[in-house]
Enzyme design. Structure first.
Site, PDB file in Angstrom:
ATOM      1  N   TRP A 176     -11.886  15.641  65.902  1.00  0.00           N
ATOM      2  CA  TRP A 176     -11.233  16.142  67.111  1.00  0.00           C
ATOM      3  C   TRP A 176     -12.057  17.359  67.502  1.00  0.00           C
ATOM      4  CZ3 TRP A 176      -8.858  20.640  68.816  1.00  0.00           C
ATOM      5  CH2 TRP A 176      -8.065  20.521  69.972  1.00  0.00           C
ATOM      6  N   CYS A 197      -9.002  17.416  62.263  1.00  0.00           N
ATOM      7  CA  CYS A 197      -9.836  16.260  61.953  1.00  0.00           C
ATOM      8  C   CYS A 197      -9.296  15.616  60.691  1.00  0.00           C
ATOM      9  CB  CYS A 197     -11.270  16.703  61.739  1.00  0.00           C
ATOM     10  SG  CYS A 197     -11.912  17.659  63.111  1.00  0.00           S
ATOM     11  N   ASN A 257     -13.147  20.280  58.317  1.00  0.00           N
ATOM     12  CA  ASN A 257     -11.997  20.378  59.214  1.00  0.00           C
ATOM     13  C   ASN A 257     -11.653  21.855  59.346  1.00  0.00           C
ATOM     14  OD1 ASN A 257      -9.598  20.131  60.580  1.00  0.00           O
ATOM     15  ND2 ASN A 257      -8.432  19.389  58.817  1.00  0.00           N
ATOM     16  N   GLY A 258     -11.491  22.328  60.577  1.00  0.00           N
ATOM     17  CA  GLY A 258     -11.173  23.745  60.778  1.00  0.00           C
ATOM     18  C   GLY A 258     -12.189  24.359  61.723  1.00  0.00           C
ATOM     19  N   HIS A 311      13.192  28.694  93.163  1.00  0.00           N
ATOM     20  CA  HIS A 311      12.403  29.930  93.242  1.00  0.00           C
ATOM     21  C   HIS A 311      10.908  29.618  93.269  1.00  0.00           C
ATOM     22  CE1 HIS A 311      15.938  32.463  92.683  1.00  0.00           C
ATOM     23  NE2 HIS A 311      16.372  31.477  91.905  1.00  0.00           N
ATOM     24  N   GLU A 322       1.480  13.946  77.960  1.00  0.00           N
ATOM     25  CA  GLU A 322       0.687  13.584  76.783  1.00  0.00           C
ATOM     26  C   GLU A 322       0.196  12.150  76.803  1.00  0.00           C
ATOM     27  OE1 GLU A 322       3.710  14.616  73.720  1.00  0.00           O
ATOM     28  OE2 GLU A 322       1.976  15.412  72.675  1.00  0.00           O
ATOM     29  N   ARG A 336      -5.156  11.843  63.523  1.00  0.00           N
ATOM     30  CA  ARG A 336      -5.415  13.286  63.466  1.00  0.00           C
ATOM     31  C   ARG A 336      -6.460  13.691  64.498  1.00  0.00           C
ATOM     32  NH1 ARG A 336      -3.831  15.695  58.453  1.00  0.00           N
ATOM     33  NH2 ARG A 336      -5.298  17.347  58.888  1.00  0.00           N
ATOM     34  N   LYS A 387      -2.600  14.863  65.946  1.00  0.00           N
ATOM     35  CA  LYS A 387      -1.237  14.952  65.420  1.00  0.00           C
ATOM     36  C   LYS A 387      -0.991  16.301  64.751  1.00  0.00           C
ATOM     37  CE  LYS A 387       2.758  13.133  64.373  1.00  0.00           C
ATOM     38  NZ  LYS A 387       3.710  13.082  65.494  1.00  0.00           N
ATOM     39  N   GLU A 442      10.699  18.717  77.189  1.00  0.00           N
ATOM     40  CA  GLU A 442      10.189  17.716  76.251  1.00  0.00           C
ATOM     41  C   GLU A 442       9.835  16.418  76.983  1.00  0.00           C
ATOM     42  OE1 GLU A 442       9.006  17.750  73.474  1.00  0.00           O
ATOM     43  OE2 GLU A 442       9.144  15.726  72.663  1.00  0.00           O
ATOM     44  N   LYS A 477       6.122  14.770  77.022  1.00  0.00           N
ATOM     45  CA  LYS A 477       5.836  13.381  76.635  1.00  0.00           C
ATOM     46  C   LYS A 477       5.072  12.680  77.753  1.00  0.00           C
ATOM     47  CE  LYS A 477       6.416  13.504  73.226  1.00  0.00           C
ATOM     48  NZ  LYS A 477       6.938  14.546  72.394  1.00  0.00           N
TER      49      LYS A 477
HETATM   50  C1  F6R Z   1       4.004  16.593  71.075  1.00  0.00           C
HETATM   51  C2  F6R Z   1       3.658  17.003  69.746  1.00  0.00           C
HETATM   52  C3  F6R Z   1       3.143  18.370  69.553  1.00  0.00           C
HETATM   53  C4  F6R Z   1       3.677  18.953  68.250  1.00  0.00           C
HETATM   54  C5  F6R Z   1       3.019  20.315  67.986  1.00  0.00           C
HETATM   55  C6  F6R Z   1       3.576  20.969  66.736  1.00  0.00           C
HETATM   56  O1  F6R Z   1       4.431  15.266  71.124  1.00  0.00           O
HETATM   57  O2  F6R Z   1       3.780  16.243  68.816  1.00  0.00           O
HETATM   58  O3  F6R Z   1       3.460  19.180  70.632  1.00  0.00           O
HETATM   59  O4  F6R Z   1       5.049  19.087  68.355  1.00  0.00           O
HETATM   60  O5  F6R Z   1       1.651  20.123  67.842  1.00  0.00           O
HETATM   61  O6  F6R Z   1       3.345  20.184  65.606  1.00  0.00           O
HETATM   62  P1  F6R Z   1       4.202  20.383  64.306  1.00  0.00           P
HETATM   63  O7  F6R Z   1       5.594  20.002  64.603  1.00  0.00           O
HETATM   64  O8  F6R Z   1       3.562  19.480  63.287  1.00  0.00           O
HETATM   65  O9  F6R Z   1       4.103  21.821  63.933  1.00  0.00           O
END
Ligand code: F6R
Length: 615
Positions: free
Chosen positions: A74, A2, A100-101, A511, A495, A27, A610, A488, A492
């Site tokens: 969040w 958050c 937050n937490g 498989h 997400e 966030r 984020k 990846e 993307k």
């Molecule tokens: C995907 C993304 C997340 C972060 C993950 C780790 O686009 O951004 O999967 O990679 O939450 O975050 P960090 O790199 O900040 O530890």
């Protein structure tokens, strides 16, 4: 995850808080709220589920008052609803809190409150904090005592910010564990606090983060910081160099688009001054490992989550090929609970854009405490918890703030950082020397230009976004260095476009997943000319034999592949070790155009945040 903001000073608090929430709402953004205290102790709490715009629209007349706290949520405990949005107040409205937490023992604390006749009105874990504080105030504690007592009672990683109606000139803030930071910012006759730096930048660059186990009393007249034992901690804010312009969107529609397009610069900034040709070599000024320590290494373990873990999977190849060390890459949340075995001869490389991901930090703490393993952090945030836990042994990505929730530029920069680290280790160990070292460094130097050229294919990627946007599932295939990029790309896609996608090692596809393939399942095949190209070619044949539409990302000039598949996206010819930088670009752009074609909110995808500061 958050976002928290706080203000006390001479301005009207409401607009400052709302503007701060704007900057924090990458966030968490499922609900938001503010609490503003007037000088006579009148408390206004305004909160709404939904995007911040909903809250803003609901406020016709901003509350009076020059002190306040705000929150963007969040959800972890309790549905997304007005009642569960922060701030939360005690039942007598004496205390107001944003949090937050996760309060891990909130059930037990709720039961205690129940026995004392206090009923929580929300479904959140957070509400126990103001309710307990209110209870202790009624029992005779002063605010500082009540705050400290609750800090001692709640379990887990938590950042807590609180105000008391009876003291409309002070904000209390605490950081417990790794659930996310609190940064204090000093203005002229005013004070700010926020979960992270970008929210403070328009107001001040004179800041001090709270360390774990510290709490502060913040007022315009002065700020005091203490540890949990009550010992005073010096308040010595420092000036930071972060360009507020770098966090603005500029001409782009979305931060993600901007961040994709700025990758050539991000990569150059990451490499500049660290890799040199003639004589070839790599120096990493912030990595404090001595040459003797490097020579004693026998193994490398790379940990991270999500995109950072995918970058780590590419980094594994670099460590093996360039440093000559056996390397594993592990998901930090799995690693920390599987009782792994390692020792001081294993270098642990923690990859984390934010430097605040709780699982990655937890794993970093474990490898030091249990095995004395040396650690290096690969992170984008200077002074982040990960950098500090690595005792300053950090490779900063130098990407500038990444605001788009879906990581892009930090993916490529994290790969570059690990490439640099692998070269440095290989050099010191004598594994990478002479022409081999020269070639490795020169290859890395080509990466920004290669990425720039790959970006030129954005129209083809937009086309793929258009033809696939009504599809339910997409399969991404890759082999070797391209397998992590396939993962990846699929991440993307999931997400931001909400299309189900899987990234698979192409050899594994037969498989099981091959059973899913028919004409409704497009396959995005990452097939640059590398040593596994022929094998990849066979895998493409296998899916084509089952009617899949194939979109191939391949080396320019590969006419045979181009004529065999439905869409061919060329990337420049490059060293196979560098190819992940190139193939990452169409993978990101396809996801971007899939999402925009479906009208999805690219910068604020649903359910995501984020910085993930909860387990
Ligand atoms: C995907 C993304 C997340 C972060 C993950 C780790 O686009 O951004 O999967 O990679 O939450 O975050 P960090 O790199 O900040 O530890």
């Amino acid at each position: 995850m958050c976002g928290i903001i706080g203000y006390v000073g001479k301005q009207a608090a409401g607009p400052v808080l709302l503007e701060g929430l704007q900057r924090l709402n990458y966030r968490g953004y499922d609900s938001s709220g503010i609490a503003v205290l007037d000088h006579d102790g009148a408390l206004a709490v305004l909160k709404r589920s939904g995007k911040l715009a909903e809250l803003e629209a609901s406020i016709s007349d901003p509350p009076a008052g020059r002190i306040g706290i705000g929150h963007t949520r969040w959800a972890t405990h309790g549905a997304v609803s007005d009642g569960n949005a922060h701030p939360h107040v005690s039942d007598d409205s004496a205390v107001v809190v944003v949090h937050n937490g996760i309060v891990e023992n909130y059930r037990e604390l709720r039961a205690q409150l129940g026995q004392a006749g206090v009923t929580c009105t929300s479904e959140t874990d957070s509400e126990v904090i103001p309710q307990l504080m209110g209870l202790y105030l009624r029992e005779g504690a002063d605010f500082a005592e009540a705050f400290q007592r609750v800090l001692g009672e709640i379990k887990g990683g938590n950042a807590v910010v609180a105000m008391e109606r009876a003291q409309p000139d002070q904000i209390y803030a605490a950081r417990l564990g790794n659930a996310g930071g609190i940064v204090l910012g000093v203005g002229e006759g005013e004070m700010f606090l926020a979960s992270d730096l970008p929210a403070l930048l328009p107001h001040t660059t004179l800041v001090q983060p709270l360390e774990n186990g510290q709490w502060a009393v913040v007022s315009a007249a002065g700020t005091t910081i203490r540890d949990l034992a009550g010992e005073a901690v010096p308040f010595e804010p420092v000036k930071v160099n972060l360009d507020p312009v770098a966090v603005a969107k500029g001409p782009y529609k979305h931060f993600m688009q901007k961040e994709i397009m700025e990758q050539p610069r991000a990569l150059s900034d990451c490499i500049r001054g660290r890799a040199r040709v003639n004589p070839a070599g790599v120096s990493l000024e912030d990595v404090t490992l001595t040459d003797d320590q490097i020579r004693s290494l026998r193994r490398v373990l790379i940990i991270g989550m999500g995109t950072s873990m995918h970058a780590g999977m590419v980094g594994r190849f670099y460590m093996e090929r360039l440093a000559g060390l056996p390397t594993d890459c592990d998901n930090a949340s799995e690693f920390r609970y599987r009782e792994p075995l390692l020792g001081p001869e294993t270098l642990v490389v923690a990859v984390t854009q934010s430097g605040e991901t709780v699982d990655t930090l937890g794993a970093m703490a474990q490898v030091r405490d249990d095995w004395g393993a040396p650690r290096v952090a690969v992170t984008n945030v200077e002074g982040s918890e990960a950098a500090r836990m690595a005792d300053g042994s950090a490779i900063y990505l130098r990407c500038g703030p990444e605001i788009g929730v879906a990581s892009t530029k930090t993916f490529v920069a994290s790969m570059a950082a690990m490439y640099l680290l692998a070269c440095r280790i290989g050099q010191v160990r004598g594994y990478l020397q002479g022409a081999k070292l020269e070639h490795a460094v020169e290859a890395l130097m080509t990466a920004p230009g290669i990425v720039d050229q790959a970006l030129a294919q954005k129209d083809l990627c937009r086309h793929v976004g258009r033809i696939c946007r009504h599809i339910g599932h997409i399969l991404y295939l890759g082999r070797g260095l391209q397998y992590p990029v396939a993962m990846e790309g699929a991440l993307k896609c999931k997400e931001i476009s909400y299309i189900h996608a899987e990234g698979y090692p192409a050899g594994e596809m037969k498989h099981g997943p091959i059973a899913l393939i028919d004409r409704n399942m497009p396959v995005i095949a990452l097939a640059p000319r590398d040593p596994l190209y022929d094998k990849m070619w066979s895998n493409i044949q296998q899916v084509q034999a089952r009617d899949a539409t194939v979109i191939a990302v391949g080396t320019e000039g590969d006419e045979e592949l181009a004529s065999a598949v439905d869409v061919f996206i060329p990337i420049p010819a490059c060293d196979p070790l560098i190819a992940p930088f190139a193939t990452a670009i169409p993978a990101q752009l396809i996801a971007y155009y899939l999402a925009t074609g479906r009208g999805a909110d690219v910068d604020q995808p649903r359910n995501l945040a984020k910085t993930v500061t909860v387990e």
